[in-house]
Write an enzyme that holds these catalytic residues in place. Structure first.
Site, PDB file in Angstrom:
ATOM      1  N   LEU A 216      28.897 113.391 -68.157  1.00 18.84           N
ATOM      2  CA  LEU A 216      28.525 114.415 -67.205  1.00 18.84           C
ATOM      3  C   LEU A 216      28.045 115.476 -67.001  1.00 18.84           C
ATOM      4  CD1 LEU A 216      30.943 116.768 -66.373  1.00 18.84           C
ATOM      5  CD2 LEU A 216      30.496 118.401 -67.557  1.00 18.84           C
TER       6      LEU A 216
ATOM      7  N   SER B 225      22.615 114.068 -73.120  1.00 14.17           N
ATOM      8  CA  SER B 225      22.938 111.671 -73.150  1.00 14.17           C
ATOM      9  C   SER B 225      24.534 111.701 -72.510  1.00 14.17           C
ATOM     10  CB  SER B 225      22.517 111.865 -74.689  1.00 14.17           C
ATOM     11  OG  SER B 225      23.890 112.289 -75.249  1.00 14.17           O
TER      12      SER B 225
ATOM     13  N   HIS C 200      42.431 123.436 -63.517  1.00 13.99           N
ATOM     14  CA  HIS C 200      42.135 122.889 -61.870  1.00 13.99           C
ATOM     15  C   HIS C 200      43.726 123.600 -61.069  1.00 13.99           C
ATOM     16  CE1 HIS C 200      38.564 121.385 -63.870  1.00 13.99           C
ATOM     17  NE2 HIS C 200      38.733 120.089 -62.663  1.00 13.99           N
TER      18      HIS C 200
ATOM     19  N   LYS D  22      34.640 124.084 -55.390  1.00 16.18           N
ATOM     20  CA  LYS D  22      34.832 123.328 -54.477  1.00 16.18           C
ATOM     21  C   LYS D  22      34.986 123.979 -53.010  1.00 16.18           C
ATOM     22  CE  LYS D  22      36.411 119.098 -56.609  1.00 16.18           C
ATOM     23  NZ  LYS D  22      35.901 118.023 -57.415  1.00 16.18           N
TER      24      LYS D  22
ATOM     25  N   GLU E 196      44.065 110.357 -58.129  1.00 19.02           N
ATOM     26  CA  GLU E 196      43.087 110.187 -58.259  1.00 19.02           C
ATOM     27  C   GLU E 196      43.267 108.144 -58.623  1.00 19.02           C
ATOM     28  OE1 GLU E 196      39.989 112.665 -61.082  1.00 19.02           O
ATOM     29  OE2 GLU E 196      41.256 110.541 -62.857  1.00 19.02           O
TER      30      GLU E 196
HETATM   31  N1  NDP Z   1      33.173 113.994 -67.730  1.00 27.12           N
HETATM   32  C1  NDP Z   1      33.455 114.431 -67.018  1.00 27.12           C
HETATM   33  O1  NDP Z   1      33.909 113.463 -65.984  1.00 27.12           O
HETATM   34  C2  NDP Z   1      34.163 115.788 -66.896  1.00 27.12           C
HETATM   35  C3  NDP Z   1      33.735 116.087 -68.915  1.00 27.12           C
HETATM   36  N2  NDP Z   1      34.577 117.543 -69.008  1.00 27.12           N
HETATM   37  C4  NDP Z   1      34.079 118.382 -69.487  1.00 27.12           C
HETATM   38  O2  NDP Z   1      32.691 118.262 -70.289  1.00 27.12           O
HETATM   39  C5  NDP Z   1      32.576 118.053 -71.800  1.00 27.12           C
HETATM   40  C6  NDP Z   1      31.092 116.872 -71.753  1.00 27.12           C
HETATM   41  O3  NDP Z   1      32.098 115.020 -70.843  1.00 27.12           O
HETATM   42  P1  NDP Z   1      31.065 114.141 -71.281  1.00 27.12           P
HETATM   43  O4  NDP Z   1      29.892 114.283 -70.553  1.00 27.12           O
HETATM   44  O5  NDP Z   1      31.716 113.277 -70.548  1.00 27.12           O
HETATM   45  O6  NDP Z   1      31.387 113.936 -72.531  1.00 27.12           O
HETATM   46  P2  NDP Z   1      30.963 112.767 -73.792  1.00 27.12           P
HETATM   47  O7  NDP Z   1      31.961 111.799 -74.097  1.00 27.12           O
HETATM   48  O8  NDP Z   1      29.441 111.699 -72.656  1.00 27.12           O
HETATM   49  O9  NDP Z   1      29.178 113.543 -74.233  1.00 27.12           O
HETATM   50  C7  NDP Z   1      28.553 114.628 -74.587  1.00 27.12           C
HETATM   51  C8  NDP Z   1      27.837 113.856 -75.599  1.00 27.12           C
HETATM   52  O10 NDP Z   1      27.354 114.402 -76.242  1.00 27.12           O
HETATM   53  C9  NDP Z   1      27.574 113.854 -77.379  1.00 27.12           C
HETATM   54  N3  NDP Z   1      28.623 113.732 -78.591  1.00 27.12           N
HETATM   55  C10 NDP Z   1      29.834 113.244 -78.029  1.00 27.12           C
HETATM   56  N4  NDP Z   1      30.754 113.146 -78.234  1.00 27.12           N
HETATM   57  C11 NDP Z   1      30.625 113.717 -79.887  1.00 27.12           C
HETATM   58  C12 NDP Z   1      31.150 114.257 -81.017  1.00 27.12           C
HETATM   59  N5  NDP Z   1      32.026 113.155 -81.553  1.00 27.12           N
HETATM   60  N6  NDP Z   1      30.515 114.742 -81.965  1.00 27.12           N
HETATM   61  C13 NDP Z   1      28.955 114.936 -81.938  1.00 27.12           C
HETATM   62  N7  NDP Z   1      28.860 114.855 -80.205  1.00 27.12           N
HETATM   63  C14 NDP Z   1      29.013 114.258 -79.304  1.00 27.12           C
HETATM   64  C15 NDP Z   1      27.093 112.569 -77.452  1.00 27.12           C
HETATM   65  O11 NDP Z   1      25.726 112.978 -77.282  1.00 27.12           O
HETATM   66  P3  NDP Z   1      24.733 112.342 -78.329  1.00 27.12           P
HETATM   67  O12 NDP Z   1      25.608 111.895 -79.574  1.00 27.12           O
HETATM   68  O13 NDP Z   1      23.535 112.347 -77.805  1.00 27.12           O
HETATM   69  O14 NDP Z   1      24.758 114.102 -79.384  1.00 27.12           O
HETATM   70  C16 NDP Z   1      27.693 112.536 -75.636  1.00 27.12           C
HETATM   71  O15 NDP Z   1      26.621 112.106 -74.732  1.00 27.12           O
HETATM   72  C17 NDP Z   1      33.612 117.567 -72.411  1.00 27.12           C
HETATM   73  O16 NDP Z   1      33.678 118.651 -72.914  1.00 27.12           O
HETATM   74  C18 NDP Z   1      34.285 117.043 -71.326  1.00 27.12           C
HETATM   75  O17 NDP Z   1      35.745 117.454 -71.715  1.00 27.12           O
HETATM   76  C19 NDP Z   1      34.653 118.098 -68.063  1.00 27.12           C
HETATM   77  C20 NDP Z   1      35.344 117.689 -65.853  1.00 27.12           C
HETATM   78  C21 NDP Z   1      34.945 116.110 -66.556  1.00 27.12           C
HETATM   79  O1  LIG Z   2      38.177 117.672 -65.082  1.00 29.39           O
HETATM   80  C1  LIG Z   2      38.234 116.376 -64.862  1.00 29.39           C
HETATM   81  O2  LIG Z   2      38.087 116.946 -63.053  1.00 29.39           O
HETATM   82  C2  LIG Z   2      37.766 115.435 -62.861  1.00 29.39           C
HETATM   83  C3  LIG Z   2      38.709 114.931 -61.117  1.00 29.39           C
HETATM   84  O3  LIG Z   2      37.449 116.040 -60.696  1.00 29.39           O
HETATM   85  P1  LIG Z   2      36.642 115.682 -59.842  1.00 29.39           P
HETATM   86  O4  LIG Z   2      35.742 116.337 -58.808  1.00 29.39           O
HETATM   87  O5  LIG Z   2      35.991 114.319 -59.068  1.00 29.39           O
HETATM   88  O6  LIG Z   2      37.467 115.821 -58.353  1.00 29.39           O
HETATM   89  C4  LIG Z   2      39.317 114.688 -63.668  1.00 29.39           C
HETATM   90  O7  LIG Z   2      38.690 113.056 -63.189  1.00 29.39           O
HETATM   91  C5  LIG Z   2      38.826 114.778 -64.862  1.00 29.39           C
HETATM   92  O8  LIG Z   2      39.506 113.664 -65.977  1.00 29.39           O
HETATM   93  C6  LIG Z   2      39.084 116.253 -65.747  1.00 29.39           C
HETATM   94  O9  LIG Z   2      38.397 116.229 -66.838  1.00 29.39           O
END
Ligand code: NDP
Ligand SMILES: O=C1O[C@H](COP(=O)(O)O)[C@@H](O)[C@H](O)[C@H]1O
Length: 599
Positions: free
Chosen positions: A122, A119, A346, A288, A322
């Site tokens: 990412l 959900s 990175h 990349k 960024e």
């Molecule tokens: N978003 C990005 O661009 C990037 C993210 N990441 C890493 O990828 C991972 C996912 O990122 P992202 O999708 O942004 O994360 P989210 O904060 O959107 O969390 C993903 C899902 O995890 C569940 N969740 C969130 N917080 C909690 C909590 N405190 N306890 C339990 N479940 C929780 C929720 O689903 P539900 O409530 O439905 O269970 C949520 O939809 C992270 O480790 C992040 O650091 C790395 C690089 C880039």
């Molecule tokens: O891991 C991460 O990367 C993004 C940048 O990724 P890009 O592929 O869009 O350059 C960054 O925005 C984020 O903070 C970081 O957690």
């Protein structure tokens, strides 16, 4: 595993190493191979490399995509008995353990990909679109199923609806795209469950089994969730939903801890349930295109590798910027900051690839061994070699951009850096004394990631007078622009055409958009495909991770203990002035100050 697209499969050519080929052909002169393989090209190459390395085995492609290994000497001495029409039988025991060996029955194996945290941001933004792109390119196995797993309540139809909003067709690949999208969505399902519930994962297991329909099953779990729940998921998934008849792999998203201790603790906990071979720590920058190309550039062009050392290189710059802030991710970001978010992973990974010695081969372990060596040759960062900044609100053209602490999820007295610049050093023979400068920031004036290599001055330059006092302007600079608008260009000096003698700076350039009409795949596509194929080259091994944290942990602790106040910079600016002083301390000028372009 059936992979049929020309993009992914090794469809018509297979290879034997030279001696295997000659021995094989001497032994079986009538049987020049090699019929169709449905094994993926990269997996096959890896089998070949590993076989060669281990026991000088050759690799033979077998009809219908089977792979067998033939020990060169035994092929010569006694060709396999069942050799028929140039086809060797599959000898699974001779295949590398984790290579998805295939046999006729194996054509019926399946891969189930579970996106945990489906959900989330990412998953929607990157993972489902990457899986769709792989599907479109026919890179996914014939029998695959995708499951979303999260706590949110959703039906399969609701998941499909959510996912459909972020799927896109490549500019160059639009044919049948909406049909393909529909077919892809029909292969996506959802299961709602708690992250720490073995029972809920057992329910998922039952659903996966229904889809796997008795085939041998391979399972990939993508942990797209916050790190504090990694272990709960790994425990529940490994106890209740791992495959009993194939491999089980887990992709772990960053951050891998906050420092050396927490990272080591995370690794220890993961290893209670998984072996290192099952853990795929993702750093999407390694996927990349231009980062992948770094090794090609270095090791397959005579003109670069001889220059790749302190003898010719003055400094190396790794720049990430960024043009937007942490809006929406402030809660996560404030606990990590830009050094942990970008630099420690990175940029450091790029640096390691850039600076490593020539690996013995392209095998994952050989490459990762070299990366670890470089990381372990580096000096831990010192506070005097670091500048930190934080963006503040700024009004431009009537629009007010919020400051970092204006985000409600960020404490108003936060000193978390949203910008950092650092000078790093590698204390080995190749790089002694060469500053590696890193700069990473959010809410800056542009979005860019690049590597800049500034070469030394030409000794006794005959044209010195033409450059005035600014000899820096005359030095060559190699720019590898990772994004956007991928390019590699080399700044050279040349004569302006005409009767006089005026010098100019020009770019010899490889501008990807002009050179290739094909759209560049997203990093997540490459990495997901690698994880499915068991290729670990672009994933981080635990000792690499330890070495990376060892470099940054003392600095991070000092910054936090001393509550070092970041230099404020306006949203949309070029960042704190301190970054220029830091560079000047090492006689460096940031290369991104000019407006050079790759065309
Ligand atoms: N978003 C990005 O661009 C990037 C993210 N990441 C890493 O990828 C991972 C996912 O990122 P992202 O999708 O942004 O994360 P989210 O904060 O959107 O969390 C993903 C899902 O995890 C569940 N969740 C969130 N917080 C909690 C909590 N405190 N306890 C339990 N479940 C929780 C929720 O689903 P539900 O409530 O439905 O269970 C949520 O939809 C992270 O480790 C992040 O650091 C790395 C690089 C880039
Ligand atoms: O891991 C991460 O990367 C993004 C940048 O990724 P890009 O592929 O869009 O350059 C960054 O925005 C984020 O903070 C970081 O957690």
């Amino acid at each position: 595993m059936a992979v049929s697209s020309p993009n992914c499969s090794f469809s018509s050519r297979c290879f034997l190493n030279a001696s295997a080929r000659s021995n094989y052909q001497q032994a079986t002169p009538s049987s020049v191979l090699l019929p169709q393989s449905s094994f993926s090209k990269r997996a096959l190459k890896r089998v070949a490399r590993e076989s060669r390395k281990k026991s000088n085995q050759g690799v033979v492609c077998v009809q219908d995509g089977a792979v067998a290994t033939a020990v060169t000497s035994s092929v010569k001495e006694s060709p396999p008995k069942s050799l028929k029409d140039g086809i060797l039988p599959v000898i699974p025991s001779q295949l590398h353990e984790d290579v998805p060996a295939f046999s006729p029955a194996d054509k019926e194996s399946s891969v189930s990909i579970t996106v945990v945290g489906a959900s989330g941001d990412l998953a929607k933004k990157k993972i489902f679109p990457a899986l769709f792109a792989l599907y479109y390119e026919d890179c996914l196995p014939k029998h695959f199923t995708i499951f979303g797993y999260a706590r949110s309540k959703m039906t399969d139809a609701e998941l499909r609806n959510m996912v459909s909003k972020t799927l896109t067709c490549r500019i160059d690949k639009r044919e049948n795209c909406s049909d393909k999208m529909e077919q892809f969505l029909q292969r996506c399902f959802y299961h709602s469950g708690q992250y720490d519930s073995e029972e809920n994962f057992a329910e998922l297991d039952r659903k996966l089994k229904q889809h796997e329909a008795g085939r041998s099953s391979n399972r990939l779990f993508y942990l797209s969730i916050p790190p504090n729940i990694f272990i709960n998921v790994v425990k529940s998934a490994s106890l209740s939903a791992s495959s009993s008849s194939g491999w089980t792999r887990v992709i772990v998203e960053k951050p891998f801890g906050r420092d050396s201790e927490s990272s080591a603790a995370l690794t220890r906990s993961l290893k209670q349930y998984l072996t290192e071979d099952q853990i795929f720590r993702i750093d999407h920058y390694l996927g990349k295109e231009l980062v992948e190309n770094l090794s090609v550039l270095r090791f397959s062009n005579l003109v670069f590798e001889p220059l790749w050392s302190r003898q010719y290189i003055r400094n190396v710059q790794l720049i990430f910027s960024e043009d937007f802030g942490t809006e929406g991710r402030g809660g996560y970001f404030d606990n990590y900051g830009i050094i942990r978010d970008i630099m420690q992973n990175h940029l450091l990974q790029i640096l390691a690839l850039f600076a490593m010695e020539t690996p013995v081969s392209l095998d994952a372990e050989d490459i990762r061994n070299e990366k670890v060596k470089v990381l372990r040759s580096m000096r831990p960062l010192q506070l005097e070699n670091v500048v930190v900044g934080q963006y503040k609100s700024h009004t431009k053209g009537g629009v007010t951009y919020p400051g970092y602490i204006d985000d409600k999820t960020v404490p108003s007295d936060s000193v978390t850096p949203t910008f950092a610049a650092a000078a790093l050093f590698i204390d080995n023979a190749r790089w002694d004394g060469v500053p590696f400068l890193m700069k990473a920031g959010k809410a800056l004036h542009n979005k860019r990631a690049e590597i800049r290599v500034q070469f030394r001055h030409v000794p006794g330059n005959l044209y010195k007078r033409s450059f005035g006092t600014d000899l820096d302007r005359a030095t060559n600079e190699l720019v590898i622009r990772v994004q956007p608008d991928e390019a590699i260009y080399l700044k050279i000096n040349n004569k302006v055409p005409g009767l006089g003698m005026r010098l100019d700076r020009s770019n010899l350039n490889l501008h990807y958009a002009a050179r290739y009409s094909k759209e560049i795949p997203d990093a997540y596509e490459r990495l997901l495909l690698d994880a499915i194929e068991g290729e670990r080259r672009l994933f981080i091994r635990s000792d690499e991770l330890d070495a990376a944290w060892d470099l940054f942990t003392p600095l991070l602790k000092e910054l936090e203990e001393k509550k070092i106040a970041p230099e404020l910079y306006p949203y949309g600016s070029r960042g704190p002035v301190g970054a220029h002083y830091l560079a000047a301390k090492y006689n460096v000028r940031w290369g991104d100050l000019g407006s050079d372009q790759a065309h």
